[in-house]
Enzyme design. Structure first.
Site, mmCIF file in Angstrom:
data_model
loop_
_atom_site.group_PDB
_atom_site.id
_atom_site.type_symbol
_atom_site.label_atom_id
_atom_site.label_comp_id
_atom_site.label_asym_id
_atom_site.label_seq_id
_atom_site.Cartn_x
_atom_site.Cartn_y
_atom_site.Cartn_z
ATOM 1 N N ASP A 14 8.267 3.333 4.362
ATOM 2 C CA ASP A 14 7.307 3.982 5.251
ATOM 3 C C ASP A 14 8.034 5.081 6.024
ATOM 4 O O ASP A 14 8.978 4.808 6.767
ATOM 5 C CB ASP A 14 6.724 2.942 6.211
ATOM 6 C CG ASP A 14 5.485 3.434 6.933
ATOM 7 O OD1 ASP A 14 5.054 4.577 6.665
ATOM 8 O OD2 ASP A 14 4.961 2.693 7.771
ATOM 9 N N GLU A 109 3.924 6.586 2.436
ATOM 10 C CA GLU A 109 4.375 5.210 2.209
ATOM 11 C C GLU A 109 4.093 4.771 0.778
ATOM 12 O O GLU A 109 3.189 5.279 0.121
ATOM 13 C CB GLU A 109 3.718 4.244 3.201
ATOM 14 C CG GLU A 109 2.221 4.169 3.121
ATOM 15 C CD GLU A 109 1.635 3.106 4.057
ATOM 16 O OE1 GLU A 109 2.233 2.019 4.195
ATOM 17 O OE2 GLU A 109 0.568 3.376 4.641
#
EC number: 2.7.7.7
Length: 365
Positions: A14, A109
């Site tokens: 992420d 992500e």
């Protein structure tokens, strides 16, 4: 019910405040400043906030007006999605150096299955460290990562040591970790569900685990089975290298609230045109049409209808959403409407999906 616990080596990467971090990287004058990517008008919405802005409570999806009240010195920057997409592609190329099993969730992500990876590296934690170092050296941005035996745990873990950190939940740590975890940190538990769980006396994973499948289904419907399984560390969904688009749509926020269905109908026609254009570009059609209405008090209402045939033309999209608009009276004045088509003709029959491996593996993390 029979339980199958599948152990894989999953990494969830992420990017840290991706849009805002890109703007700070590209413009040194914004370094260490509280910035928000988005619009600062009374109808503007924050798409991303730097960590300096987050200290004041500014976060994504917040109105520009509220963000400015929380942080008077907040600097607004217009989003540059072409730039974000280009950097996202560079980051993705780094992922593919390690595995072809990459499932992007958005520009910033992705899940990676490195159980069997191209480097022959047995440690998923070391792979995550390498990936984060490469992203920093080659792209210039910080990333955080979560590593564990499935996607649910990897996703939860990636938030623990943010920004610019990582967390590994080892197979032998899974049970204790979940039992101690506050349910508000469970992926898929939003604010409304969190409050409902609290009212039912469910505060931690341990509390959730103690509830029967029947109880959870009674109170949470279809999601009850999901909560029952993840509270036991079970989430056998594989990393899907090719994610099939499930819906396509467009929406519009108005500069002034609209309280008339007639005026909304005019806006719907414009949105239907945009949706039809996107459907044509993607060469798809859909059976389920949904009208999204956000009222002036920020309450969101959706009205849906599943048709017998697939549609993609502007005329049919407009006609069906207009029917949904006049289905019932508006509760209040409207600040946003949107149209989306789902149940697309690209979706595969889930009956043919591969079954998860049920063997428990001893993996070095």
């Amino acid at each position: 019910m029979p339980l199958k616990l599948t152990h894989r080596k999953i990494i969830h990467v992420d990017m840290d405040a991706f849009y805002a971090s890109v703007e700070q990287m590209d413009n040194p004058d914004l370094q260490d400043k509280a910035i928000a990517v988005g619009g600062n008008s009374k109808r503007g919405v924050v798409a991303a906030a730097s960590y300096e802005a987050r200290k004041f409570g500014v976060k994504s999806a917040m109105s520009g007006f509220k963000a400015t009240k929380l942080c008077p010195d907040l600097i607004f920057v217009k989003p540059r999605f072409d730039r974000y997409k280009k950097l996202s592609q560079r980051i993705r190329r780094i992922f593919f150096e390690y595995t072809d099993l990459v499932e992007p969730l958005s520009l910033d992500e992705a899940y990676l299955d490195v159980t069997h990876n191209k480097k022959g590296q047995p440690s998923a934690s070391k792979i995550a460290e390498e990936i984060r170092r490469k992203i920093k050296s080659q792209v210039g941005l910080n990333a955080s990562a979560g590593i564990s035996i499935n996607k649910f745990l990897a996703k939860v873990a990636s938030d623990i040591n943010k920004p610019n950190g990582q967390k590994t939940i080892l197979p032998e740590e899974v049970e204790e970790f979940i039992e101690q975890l506050d349910v508000r940190f469970f992926y898929g538990v939003g604010k409304v569900t969190q409050e409902k769980m609290y009212r039912l006396g469910i505060f931690t994973g341990k509390d959730l685990k103690e509830k029967s499948l029947g109880f959870l289904k009674e109170h949470f419907g279809k999601s009850g089975k999901y909560y029952y399984l993840v509270s036991r560390g079970i989430h056998n969904s594989p990393v899907k290298a090719e994610r099939t688009r499930k819906s396509l749509g467009a929406e519009r926020t108005f500069s002034d609230n609209i309280s008339s269905e007639v005026f909304l109908s005019e806006r719907l026609k414009q949105i239907a045109h945009e949706v039809a254009k996107r459907m044509k570009k993607q060469d798809v059609a859909g059976k389920t049409i949904t009208l999204k209405i956000k009222y002036s008090n920020f309450e969101v209402q959706t009205r849906s209808k599943t048709l017998k045939l697939y549609i993609s033309s502007e005329e049919l999209i407009f006609e069906k959403t207009k029917d949904l608009l006049y289905q019932e009276k508006l509760k209040d004045s409207v600040r946003l409407i949107g149209i989306s088509l789902s149940n697309l003709n690209t979706e595969k029959d889930s009956l043919h999906a591969s079954k998860p491996i049920s063997a428990q593996l001893k993996l070095k993390f």
